[in-house]
Design a protein around this motif. Structure first.
Motif, PDB file in Angstrom:
ATOM      1  N   VAL A  30     -32.804  41.756  20.050  1.00 24.22           N
ATOM      2  CA  VAL A  30     -31.936  40.886  20.889  1.00 24.22           C
ATOM      3  C   VAL A  30     -32.444  41.059  22.502  1.00 24.22           C
ATOM      4  O   VAL A  30     -32.345  40.158  22.780  1.00 24.22           O
ATOM      5  CB  VAL A  30     -30.415  42.526  20.729  1.00 24.22           C
ATOM      6  CG1 VAL A  30     -29.131  42.177  21.770  1.00 24.22           C
ATOM      7  CG2 VAL A  30     -30.060  42.113  19.117  1.00 24.22           C
ATOM      8  N   ARG A  31     -32.399  42.383  22.596  1.00 26.17           N
ATOM      9  CA  ARG A  31     -33.237  42.393  23.687  1.00 26.17           C
ATOM     10  C   ARG A  31     -34.575  41.514  24.774  1.00 26.17           C
ATOM     11  O   ARG A  31     -34.708  41.214  25.534  1.00 26.17           O
ATOM     12  CB  ARG A  31     -32.969  43.887  24.373  1.00 26.17           C
ATOM     13  CG  ARG A  31     -32.623  44.226  24.738  1.00 26.17           C
ATOM     14  CD  ARG A  31     -32.553  45.818  25.374  1.00 26.17           C
ATOM     15  NE  ARG A  31     -32.466  45.485  26.750  1.00 26.17           N
ATOM     16  CZ  ARG A  31     -32.805  46.684  27.140  1.00 26.17           C
ATOM     17  NH1 ARG A  31     -33.473  47.875  26.577  1.00 26.17           N
ATOM     18  NH2 ARG A  31     -33.059  46.527  28.803  1.00 26.17           N
ATOM     19  N   LEU A  37     -32.618  33.054  18.574  1.00 32.27           N
ATOM     20  CA  LEU A  37     -30.750  33.197  18.227  1.00 32.27           C
ATOM     21  C   LEU A  37     -30.774  33.373  16.727  1.00 32.27           C
ATOM     22  O   LEU A  37     -30.025  34.531  15.920  1.00 32.27           O
ATOM     23  CB  LEU A  37     -29.532  32.370  18.985  1.00 32.27           C
ATOM     24  CG  LEU A  37     -27.911  32.436  18.229  1.00 32.27           C
ATOM     25  CD1 LEU A  37     -27.904  33.278  19.123  1.00 32.27           C
ATOM     26  CD2 LEU A  37     -27.189  31.443  18.706  1.00 32.27           C
ATOM     27  N   GLY A  38     -31.417  32.648  15.959  1.00 28.91           N
ATOM     28  CA  GLY A  38     -31.236  33.142  15.340  1.00 28.91           C
ATOM     29  C   GLY A  38     -32.047  33.754  14.738  1.00 28.91           C
ATOM     30  O   GLY A  38     -31.348  35.125  13.353  1.00 28.91           O
ATOM     31  N   LEU A  39     -33.246  34.586  14.947  1.00 33.35           N
ATOM     32  CA  LEU A  39     -33.416  35.867  14.930  1.00 33.35           C
ATOM     33  C   LEU A  39     -32.616  36.843  15.220  1.00 33.35           C
ATOM     34  O   LEU A  39     -32.607  38.244  14.508  1.00 33.35           O
ATOM     35  CB  LEU A  39     -34.962  36.007  15.079  1.00 33.35           C
ATOM     36  CG  LEU A  39     -35.630  37.638  15.127  1.00 33.35           C
ATOM     37  CD1 LEU A  39     -36.301  37.463  14.219  1.00 33.35           C
ATOM     38  CD2 LEU A  39     -36.867  37.370  16.376  1.00 33.35           C
ATOM     39  N   LYS A  40     -32.543  36.795  16.110  1.00 34.61           N
ATOM     40  CA  LYS A  40     -31.368  37.990  17.015  1.00 34.61           C
ATOM     41  C   LYS A  40     -30.161  38.104  15.533  1.00 34.61           C
ATOM     42  O   LYS A  40     -29.901  39.235  15.177  1.00 34.61           O
ATOM     43  CB  LYS A  40     -30.331  37.430  18.266  1.00 34.61           C
ATOM     44  CG  LYS A  40     -31.661  37.646  19.372  1.00 34.61           C
ATOM     45  CD  LYS A  40     -31.085  37.409  20.699  1.00 34.61           C
ATOM     46  CE  LYS A  40     -32.582  37.084  21.580  1.00 34.61           C
ATOM     47  NZ  LYS A  40     -31.581  37.112  22.967  1.00 34.61           N
ATOM     48  N   ALA A  41     -29.713  36.874  15.014  1.00 35.37           N
ATOM     49  CA  ALA A  41     -28.422  37.678  14.359  1.00 35.37           C
ATOM     50  C   ALA A  41     -28.566  37.551  12.605  1.00 35.37           C
ATOM     51  O   ALA A  41     -27.838  38.358  12.466  1.00 35.37           O
ATOM     52  CB  ALA A  41     -27.858  35.707  14.007  1.00 35.37           C
ATOM     53  N   THR A  45     -26.951  40.661  11.079  1.00 41.12           N
ATOM     54  CA  THR A  45     -26.468  41.179  10.037  1.00 41.12           C
ATOM     55  C   THR A  45     -27.284  41.997   9.276  1.00 41.12           C
ATOM     56  O   THR A  45     -26.727  42.308   8.199  1.00 41.12           O
ATOM     57  CB  THR A  45     -26.603  39.980   9.225  1.00 41.12           C
ATOM     58  OG1 THR A  45     -26.400  38.456  10.298  1.00 41.12           O
ATOM     59  CG2 THR A  45     -26.362  39.553   8.288  1.00 41.12           C
ATOM     60  N   ALA A  46     -28.432  41.737   9.149  1.00 40.79           N
ATOM     61  CA  ALA A  46     -29.120  42.760   8.252  1.00 40.79           C
ATOM     62  C   ALA A  46     -28.520  44.165   9.110  1.00 40.79           C
ATOM     63  O   ALA A  46     -28.189  45.097   7.979  1.00 40.79           O
ATOM     64  CB  ALA A  46     -30.588  42.987   8.407  1.00 40.79           C
ATOM     65  N   LEU A  47     -28.107  44.864   9.984  1.00 39.04           N
ATOM     66  CA  LEU A  47     -28.452  46.141  10.249  1.00 39.04           C
ATOM     67  C   LEU A  47     -26.760  46.182   9.819  1.00 39.04           C
ATOM     68  O   LEU A  47     -25.745  47.684   9.672  1.00 39.04           O
ATOM     69  CB  LEU A  47     -28.237  46.856  12.095  1.00 39.04           C
ATOM     70  CG  LEU A  47     -27.871  47.630  12.668  1.00 39.04           C
ATOM     71  CD1 LEU A  47     -29.160  48.857  12.392  1.00 39.04           C
ATOM     72  CD2 LEU A  47     -28.324  47.199  14.430  1.00 39.04           C
ATOM     73  N   LEU A  48     -25.636  45.466   9.548  1.00 38.18           N
ATOM     74  CA  LEU A  48     -24.421  45.908   9.016  1.00 38.18           C
ATOM     75  C   LEU A  48     -24.735  45.714   7.436  1.00 38.18           C
ATOM     76  O   LEU A  48     -23.241  46.431   7.530  1.00 38.18           O
ATOM     77  CB  LEU A  48     -23.440  44.219   9.684  1.00 38.18           C
ATOM     78  CG  LEU A  48     -23.394  44.021  11.615  1.00 38.18           C
ATOM     79  CD1 LEU A  48     -22.649  43.118  11.896  1.00 38.18           C
ATOM     80  CD2 LEU A  48     -22.217  44.845  11.912  1.00 38.18           C
TER      81      LEU A  48
END
Length: 74
Positions: A30-31, A37-41, A45-48
């Motif tokens: 994220v940083r 943006l797709g990689l960040k998302a 999502t994986a974290l959730l």
């Protein structure tokens, strides 16, 4: 106090390590100004999704251990 078998504790410990590594990877992704943006998302999502998967794995190990113990004592 929650009493668990050794195999359930191992599953829980492995999940905790994987989740901690995922948190670190998510923060890095994220940083990173060069990540898309797709990689960040994907990382967010994986974290959730990891906590429910870890809890299912933990409960599955408890069920397997319980069934094995019942077969030995039957």
């Amino acid at each position: 106090m929650l009493v668990t078998t050794l195999s359930a504790q191992i599953v829980l410990a492995v999940f905790a390590l994987v989740y901690a590594a995922s948190v670190l990877a998510t923060v890095v992704a994220v940083r990173d100004p060069h990540s898309t943006l797709g990689l960040k998302a994907a990382w967010v999502t994986a974290l959730l999704l990891l906590p429910p998967v870890g809890l299912v794995a933990w409960e599955a190990s408890r069920v397997v251990e319980h069934r094995a113990a019942r077969l030995v004592h039957a």
